[in-house]
Motif scaffolding. Sequence first.
Motif, PDB file in Angstrom:
ATOM      1  N   UNK A  96       4.792 -59.774  45.327  1.00  0.00           N
ATOM      2  CA  UNK A  96       4.877 -59.486  43.856  1.00  0.00           C
ATOM      3  C   UNK A  96       5.458 -58.083  43.456  1.00  0.00           C
ATOM      4  N   UNK A  97       4.855 -57.252  44.362  1.00  0.00           N
ATOM      5  CA  UNK A  97       5.083 -55.949  44.427  1.00  0.00           C
ATOM      6  C   UNK A  97       6.786 -55.597  44.494  1.00  0.00           C
ATOM      7  N   UNK A  98       7.189 -56.058  45.422  1.00  0.00           N
ATOM      8  CA  UNK A  98       8.801 -56.332  45.553  1.00  0.00           C
ATOM      9  C   UNK A  98       9.463 -56.706  44.342  1.00  0.00           C
ATOM     10  N   UNK A  99       9.054 -57.897  44.017  1.00  0.00           N
ATOM     11  CA  UNK A  99       9.457 -58.580  42.850  1.00  0.00           C
ATOM     12  C   UNK A  99       9.710 -57.838  41.661  1.00  0.00           C
ATOM     13  N   UNK A 100       8.356 -57.049  41.376  1.00  0.00           N
ATOM     14  CA  UNK A 100       8.434 -56.112  40.162  1.00  0.00           C
ATOM     15  C   UNK A 100       9.391 -54.887  40.534  1.00  0.00           C
ATOM     16  N   UNK A 101       9.502 -54.428  41.623  1.00  0.00           N
ATOM     17  CA  UNK A 101      10.355 -53.128  41.807  1.00  0.00           C
ATOM     18  C   UNK A 101      11.951 -53.817  41.607  1.00  0.00           C
ATOM     19  N   UNK A 102      12.169 -54.871  42.076  1.00  0.00           N
ATOM     20  CA  UNK A 102      13.666 -55.342  41.998  1.00  0.00           C
ATOM     21  C   UNK A 102      13.776 -55.839  40.489  1.00  0.00           C
ATOM     22  N   UNK A 103      12.724 -56.333  39.754  1.00  0.00           N
ATOM     23  CA  UNK A 103      13.244 -56.591  38.340  1.00  0.00           C
ATOM     24  C   UNK A 103      13.264 -55.304  37.410  1.00  0.00           C
ATOM     25  N   UNK A 104      12.383 -54.295  37.908  1.00  0.00           N
ATOM     26  CA  UNK A 104      12.745 -53.242  37.315  1.00  0.00           C
ATOM     27  C   UNK A 104      14.095 -52.596  37.424  1.00  0.00           C
ATOM     28  N   UNK A 105      14.684 -52.699  38.616  1.00  0.00           N
ATOM     29  CA  UNK A 105      16.075 -52.136  38.871  1.00  0.00           C
ATOM     30  C   UNK A 105      17.108 -52.919  38.401  1.00  0.00           C
ATOM     31  N   UNK A 106      16.958 -54.297  38.389  1.00  0.00           N
ATOM     32  CA  UNK A 106      18.060 -55.208  38.128  1.00  0.00           C
ATOM     33  C   UNK A 106      17.985 -55.484  36.665  1.00  0.00           C
ATOM     34  N   UNK A 107      16.845 -55.793  35.966  1.00  0.00           N
ATOM     35  CA  UNK A 107      16.592 -56.162  34.620  1.00  0.00           C
ATOM     36  C   UNK A 107      16.414 -55.032  33.451  1.00  0.00           C
ATOM     37  N   UNK A 108      15.485 -54.074  34.025  1.00  0.00           N
ATOM     38  CA  UNK A 108      14.835 -53.036  32.973  1.00  0.00           C
ATOM     39  C   UNK A 108      16.176 -52.005  32.554  1.00  0.00           C
ATOM     40  N   UNK A 109      16.611 -51.562  33.755  1.00  0.00           N
ATOM     41  CA  UNK A 109      17.641 -50.327  33.729  1.00  0.00           C
ATOM     42  C   UNK A 109      19.070 -50.802  33.012  1.00  0.00           C
ATOM     43  N   UNK A 110      19.581 -51.831  33.064  1.00  0.00           N
ATOM     44  CA  UNK A 110      20.591 -52.232  32.197  1.00  0.00           C
ATOM     45  C   UNK A 110      20.302 -52.276  30.679  1.00  0.00           C
ATOM     46  N   UNK A 111      19.018 -52.526  30.486  1.00  0.00           N
ATOM     47  CA  UNK A 111      18.550 -52.475  28.910  1.00  0.00           C
ATOM     48  C   UNK A 111      18.002 -51.248  28.551  1.00  0.00           C
ATOM     49  N   UNK A 112      17.619 -50.182  29.383  1.00  0.00           N
ATOM     50  CA  UNK A 112      16.990 -49.128  28.816  1.00  0.00           C
ATOM     51  C   UNK A 112      18.196 -48.022  28.092  1.00  0.00           C
ATOM     52  N   UNK A 113      19.270 -48.154  28.581  1.00  0.00           N
ATOM     53  CA  UNK A 113      20.494 -47.567  27.842  1.00  0.00           C
ATOM     54  C   UNK A 113      20.361 -47.735  26.276  1.00  0.00           C
TER      55      UNK A 113
END
Length: 255
Positions: A96-113
Motif C-alpha cells: 500500500x505504501x508503494x501504491x500510494x507513492x505511485x498514485x501520487x506520482x501518476x494521478x496527483x501530479x498531472x492534476x496539481x498544475x
Amino acid sequence: MGWVAVLVVVSVAIVLIVFRVLRKKGRDDGDHSSSSVDFSANLALAVYLLVLAYAAVLCRDALSVSEADVQAEAESLTEMYWSVAPVPEAAPVRSQIRQYTAQSVDLDWPLMAGREMSPLPEQTLMDMRATVLRLRPVGEESKNLQQDALDRISEVFHARVVRSDDASTGLESTFVILLILSGLLVIALPWTLGVRPTTASIVADLVRVGVVLIGVCFIILISHPFGGLGAVEPDAFKAAQRQYDQIDGQFPAQP
C-alpha cells in the motif's frame, strides 16, 4: 500557457494599431517632449520594476516551500516503509505504501498544475491505516514499530493536506493586475505626446514592450509551484520508490 499566448497576441495587436494611428495622425518630432510625461513614465517604470521584483520573490518562496513539503512527505513515506519492514505480516502495508507513492506520482501530479488532486491516494492512505491497525504484533519491539508506522501515516496525511494547499494556491491576481497596469503605463505614456514614429522611436517602443511583456509572462509562468517554469516535480517520490527496493533487499517481504 493560455494566458501567456493571449497576452502576447493582444500586445502585438495593440502595438501595431498604435504605430498605424501615430503614423497617420502623429505630428513630427520637435521640442514637444513633456517633462511631466517623462516623470510619469519613469515613475511607472519604478512601480513596474518594484512589483515585478516582489512578485518574483513571492513565486520563488512558494516554489521553495512546496518543494520542501514534497520532500518531507517522501521522507515520511520512506520512514514508514522502514518501520513496517521488520514486521513479517506487514507485507500488505508495504504494497500500500508503494501504491500510494505511485498514485501520487501518476494521478496527483498531472492534476496539481490545475489546482486539483486525485481522491484515490487519500483512500489508499485510509486503507493503509486500517491495515496497520489490524496487525497483531508479537513482542514490545513489534508494537513499537506498529505505533511508529501509525505516527508516520498521520504525518503523511498532514503532508498530503499541505501539498493540496500548495497546489490550490498561487500568486494573487492583485500582483498580476498591478504588473500589467504599471507595464501599460510604461509603454503607453510616451505615446501620449502624439509624435509620429521614427525608426529610433519604433526601436525604443519595441524594447519597452518587449521588456514589459517578458516580465509579465515570466511572472505568470512561475506563479504556480506545480505548473509552468520550474514546477516542483515528483522526484522525491521517485527517489522514495528506489529506497523501497533497497529496503526490500535488507528485509525481504514475506507472503
